[in-house]
Design a protein around this motif. Sequence first.
Motif, PDB file in Angstrom:
ATOM      1  N   THR A   1     -71.990  16.815 -16.680  1.00  0.00           N
ATOM      2  CA  THR A   1     -71.659  18.062 -16.072  1.00  0.00           C
ATOM      3  C   THR A   1     -71.358  17.856 -14.764  1.00  0.00           C
ATOM      4  OG1 THR A   1     -73.543  18.992 -15.451  1.00  0.00           O
ATOM      5  CG2 THR A   1     -72.865  19.628 -17.706  1.00  0.00           C
ATOM      6  N   GLY A   2     -71.536  16.696 -14.155  1.00  0.00           N
ATOM      7  CA  GLY A   2     -71.467  16.245 -12.790  1.00  0.00           C
ATOM      8  C   GLY A   2     -72.487  16.550 -11.612  1.00  0.00           C
ATOM      9  N   GLU A   3     -73.517  17.248 -12.335  1.00  0.00           N
ATOM     10  CA  GLU A   3     -74.956  17.900 -11.282  1.00  0.00           C
ATOM     11  C   GLU A   3     -75.512  16.356 -11.067  1.00  0.00           C
ATOM     12  OE1 GLU A   3     -76.785  21.435 -12.186  1.00  0.00           O
ATOM     13  OE2 GLU A   3     -75.097  22.146 -13.245  1.00  0.00           O
ATOM     14  N   ALA A   4     -75.881  16.303  -9.898  1.00  0.00           N
ATOM     15  CA  ALA A   4     -76.820  15.278  -9.536  1.00  0.00           C
ATOM     16  C   ALA A   4     -78.060  15.956  -9.140  1.00  0.00           C
ATOM     17  CB  ALA A   4     -76.284  14.757  -8.308  1.00  0.00           C
ATOM     18  N   SER A   5     -79.307  15.227  -9.714  1.00  0.00           N
ATOM     19  CA  SER A   5     -80.562  15.726  -9.219  1.00  0.00           C
ATOM     20  C   SER A   5     -81.457  14.492  -9.181  1.00  0.00           C
ATOM     21  CB  SER A   5     -81.181  16.273 -10.765  1.00  0.00           C
ATOM     22  OG  SER A   5     -81.098  15.546 -11.827  1.00  0.00           O
ATOM     23  N   PRO A   6     -82.541  14.503  -8.268  1.00  0.00           N
ATOM     24  CA  PRO A   6     -83.379  13.524  -8.034  1.00  0.00           C
ATOM     25  C   PRO A   6     -84.044  12.830  -9.575  1.00  0.00           C
ATOM     26  CG  PRO A   6     -83.922  15.136  -6.972  1.00  0.00           C
ATOM     27  CD  PRO A   6     -83.151  15.841  -7.856  1.00  0.00           C
ATOM     28  N   LEU A   7     -84.125  11.478  -9.396  1.00  0.00           N
ATOM     29  CA  LEU A   7     -84.725  10.839 -10.650  1.00  0.00           C
ATOM     30  C   LEU A   7     -85.832  11.516 -11.030  1.00  0.00           C
ATOM     31  CD1 LEU A   7     -84.151   7.115  -9.384  1.00  0.00           C
ATOM     32  CD2 LEU A   7     -82.771   8.282 -11.052  1.00  0.00           C
ATOM     33  N   ARG A   8     -86.389  11.487 -12.276  1.00  0.00           N
ATOM     34  CA  ARG A   8     -87.421  12.234 -12.885  1.00  0.00           C
ATOM     35  C   ARG A   8     -88.629  11.205 -12.430  1.00  0.00           C
ATOM     36  NH1 ARG A   8     -85.310  12.404 -18.660  1.00  0.00           N
ATOM     37  NH2 ARG A   8     -83.303  12.047 -17.719  1.00  0.00           N
ATOM     38  N   THR A   9     -88.460  10.011 -12.155  1.00  0.00           N
ATOM     39  CA  THR A   9     -89.662   9.165 -11.890  1.00  0.00           C
ATOM     40  C   THR A   9     -89.102   8.410 -10.598  1.00  0.00           C
ATOM     41  OG1 THR A   9     -88.953   7.344 -13.388  1.00  0.00           O
ATOM     42  CG2 THR A   9     -90.703   8.982 -14.199  1.00  0.00           C
ATOM     43  N   ALA A  10     -89.910   8.281  -9.526  1.00  0.00           N
ATOM     44  CA  ALA A  10     -89.444   7.536  -8.498  1.00  0.00           C
ATOM     45  C   ALA A  10     -89.403   6.162  -8.431  1.00  0.00           C
ATOM     46  CB  ALA A  10     -90.469   7.939  -7.273  1.00  0.00           C
ATOM     47  N   PRO A  11     -88.737   5.338  -7.734  1.00  0.00           N
ATOM     48  CA  PRO A  11     -88.669   4.037  -7.945  1.00  0.00           C
ATOM     49  C   PRO A  11     -90.141   3.542  -7.275  1.00  0.00           C
ATOM     50  CG  PRO A  11     -86.953   4.603  -6.777  1.00  0.00           C
ATOM     51  CD  PRO A  11     -87.511   5.946  -7.003  1.00  0.00           C
ATOM     52  N   VAL A  12     -90.706   2.275  -7.997  1.00  0.00           N
ATOM     53  CA  VAL A  12     -92.321   2.133  -7.676  1.00  0.00           C
ATOM     54  C   VAL A  12     -92.102   0.824  -6.603  1.00  0.00           C
ATOM     55  CG1 VAL A  12     -94.325   1.150  -8.642  1.00  0.00           C
ATOM     56  CG2 VAL A  12     -93.087   2.753  -9.573  1.00  0.00           C
ATOM     57  N   ARG A  13     -92.806   0.929  -5.432  1.00  0.00           N
ATOM     58  CA  ARG A  13     -92.786  -0.140  -4.555  1.00  0.00           C
ATOM     59  C   ARG A  13     -93.706  -1.142  -4.553  1.00  0.00           C
ATOM     60  NH1 ARG A  13     -93.784   1.053   1.924  1.00  0.00           N
ATOM     61  NH2 ARG A  13     -95.565  -0.397   1.887  1.00  0.00           N
ATOM     62  N   ARG A  14     -93.570  -2.482  -4.266  1.00  0.00           N
ATOM     63  CA  ARG A  14     -94.355  -3.453  -4.400  1.00  0.00           C
ATOM     64  C   ARG A  14     -94.129  -4.388  -3.352  1.00  0.00           C
ATOM     65  NH1 ARG A  14     -93.787  -5.858  -9.162  1.00  0.00           N
ATOM     66  NH2 ARG A  14     -93.096  -8.073  -8.465  1.00  0.00           N
ATOM     67  N   ASP A  15     -95.145  -5.057  -2.261  1.00  0.00           N
ATOM     68  CA  ASP A  15     -95.182  -5.856  -1.339  1.00  0.00           C
ATOM     69  C   ASP A  15     -95.366  -6.957  -1.920  1.00  0.00           C
ATOM     70  OD1 ASP A  15     -93.628  -4.128   0.425  1.00  0.00           O
ATOM     71  OD2 ASP A  15     -95.531  -3.425   1.424  1.00  0.00           O
ATOM     72  N   GLU A  16     -94.750  -8.313  -1.528  1.00  0.00           N
ATOM     73  CA  GLU A  16     -95.139  -9.596  -2.140  1.00  0.00           C
ATOM     74  C   GLU A  16     -94.363 -10.659  -1.360  1.00  0.00           C
ATOM     75  OE1 GLU A  16     -93.719 -11.479  -6.164  1.00  0.00           O
ATOM     76  OE2 GLU A  16     -94.943  -9.846  -6.400  1.00  0.00           O
ATOM     77  N   ASN A  17     -95.145 -11.434  -0.647  1.00  0.00           N
ATOM     78  CA  ASN A  17     -94.823 -12.723  -0.135  1.00  0.00           C
ATOM     79  C   ASN A  17     -93.471 -12.349   0.948  1.00  0.00           C
ATOM     80  OD1 ASN A  17     -96.490 -14.311  -1.328  1.00  0.00           O
ATOM     81  ND2 ASN A  17     -94.990 -14.436  -3.152  1.00  0.00           N
ATOM     82  N   GLY A  18     -93.689 -11.382   1.888  1.00  0.00           N
ATOM     83  CA  GLY A  18     -92.588 -11.064   2.705  1.00  0.00           C
ATOM     84  C   GLY A  18     -91.352 -10.393   2.199  1.00  0.00           C
ATOM     85  N   THR A  19     -91.490  -9.949   0.987  1.00  0.00           N
ATOM     86  CA  THR A  19     -90.565  -9.174   0.200  1.00  0.00           C
ATOM     87  C   THR A  19     -91.064  -7.676   0.064  1.00  0.00           C
ATOM     88  OG1 THR A  19     -90.748 -10.124  -1.796  1.00  0.00           O
ATOM     89  CG2 THR A  19     -89.211 -11.164  -0.588  1.00  0.00           C
ATOM     90  N   ARG A  20     -90.000  -6.703  -0.056  1.00  0.00           N
ATOM     91  CA  ARG A  20     -90.181  -5.542  -0.789  1.00  0.00           C
ATOM     92  C   ARG A  20     -89.657  -5.409  -2.012  1.00  0.00           C
ATOM     93  NH1 ARG A  20     -91.458  -1.016   3.537  1.00  0.00           N
ATOM     94  NH2 ARG A  20     -93.195  -2.640   3.895  1.00  0.00           N
ATOM     95  N   LEU A  21     -90.293  -5.079  -3.033  1.00  0.00           N
ATOM     96  CA  LEU A  21     -89.626  -4.994  -4.360  1.00  0.00           C
ATOM     97  C   LEU A  21     -89.875  -3.452  -4.819  1.00  0.00           C
ATOM     98  CD1 LEU A  21     -91.713  -7.878  -4.465  1.00  0.00           C
ATOM     99  CD2 LEU A  21     -90.131  -8.156  -6.308  1.00  0.00           C
ATOM    100  N   PHE A  22     -88.525  -3.045  -5.304  1.00  0.00           N
ATOM    101  CA  PHE A  22     -88.718  -1.725  -5.737  1.00  0.00           C
ATOM    102  C   PHE A  22     -88.072  -1.810  -7.314  1.00  0.00           C
ATOM    103  CE2 PHE A  22     -87.962  -0.964  -1.462  1.00  0.00           C
ATOM    104  CZ  PHE A  22     -88.814   0.125  -1.138  1.00  0.00           C
ATOM    105  N   SER A  23     -88.803  -1.188  -8.192  1.00  0.00           N
ATOM    106  CA  SER A  23     -88.665  -1.318  -9.657  1.00  0.00           C
ATOM    107  C   SER A  23     -88.389   0.320  -9.915  1.00  0.00           C
ATOM    108  CB  SER A  23     -89.753  -1.900 -10.309  1.00  0.00           C
ATOM    109  OG  SER A  23     -89.868  -2.974 -10.184  1.00  0.00           O
ATOM    110  N   TRP A  24     -87.239   0.622 -11.025  1.00  0.00           N
ATOM    111  CA  TRP A  24     -87.147   1.771 -11.585  1.00  0.00           C
ATOM    112  C   TRP A  24     -86.942   1.537 -13.073  1.00  0.00           C
ATOM    113  CZ3 TRP A  24     -82.745   4.102 -13.536  1.00  0.00           C
ATOM    114  CH2 TRP A  24     -83.011   5.191 -13.886  1.00  0.00           C
TER     115      TRP A  24
END
Length: 115
Positions: A61-84
């Motif tokens: 329908t073209g309506e935008a809404s926030p994701l039902r589950t937020a991306p998960v953040r993880r810090d590892e060896n100088g990087t920041r990883l996001f998984s969804w």
Amino acid sequence: MIEQASAPQHCRSQHAYSVGDEKWGRWFQRAVQLSTQHLEVQLTFPAVLDPVVRGTETSTTGEASPLRTAPVRRDENGTRLFSWTTSTPALHARYLLEWRSRAKSEHDAIHEEFR
């Protein structure tokens, strides 16, 4: 007459690539065009940028809404990883992930001194 039911067909498609900020931008979008059981997106950034990620889902329908589950953040060896991930996404839904850096650039820091 004997009819045989065909076995369900499954396929796993995995894509991985790296793109520099100067060519990429600050967003990623994926449209679901085939029946999908599981969709996963992983984003990796240098931790020094202090990135944040948010996302929206757009329906047919073209309506935008926030994701039902937020991306998960993880810090590892100088990087920041996001998984969804999402299971059984709706056909023709579009998922948009956007990111920004909370770290000040050198240009911003210099100009802030003179304000």
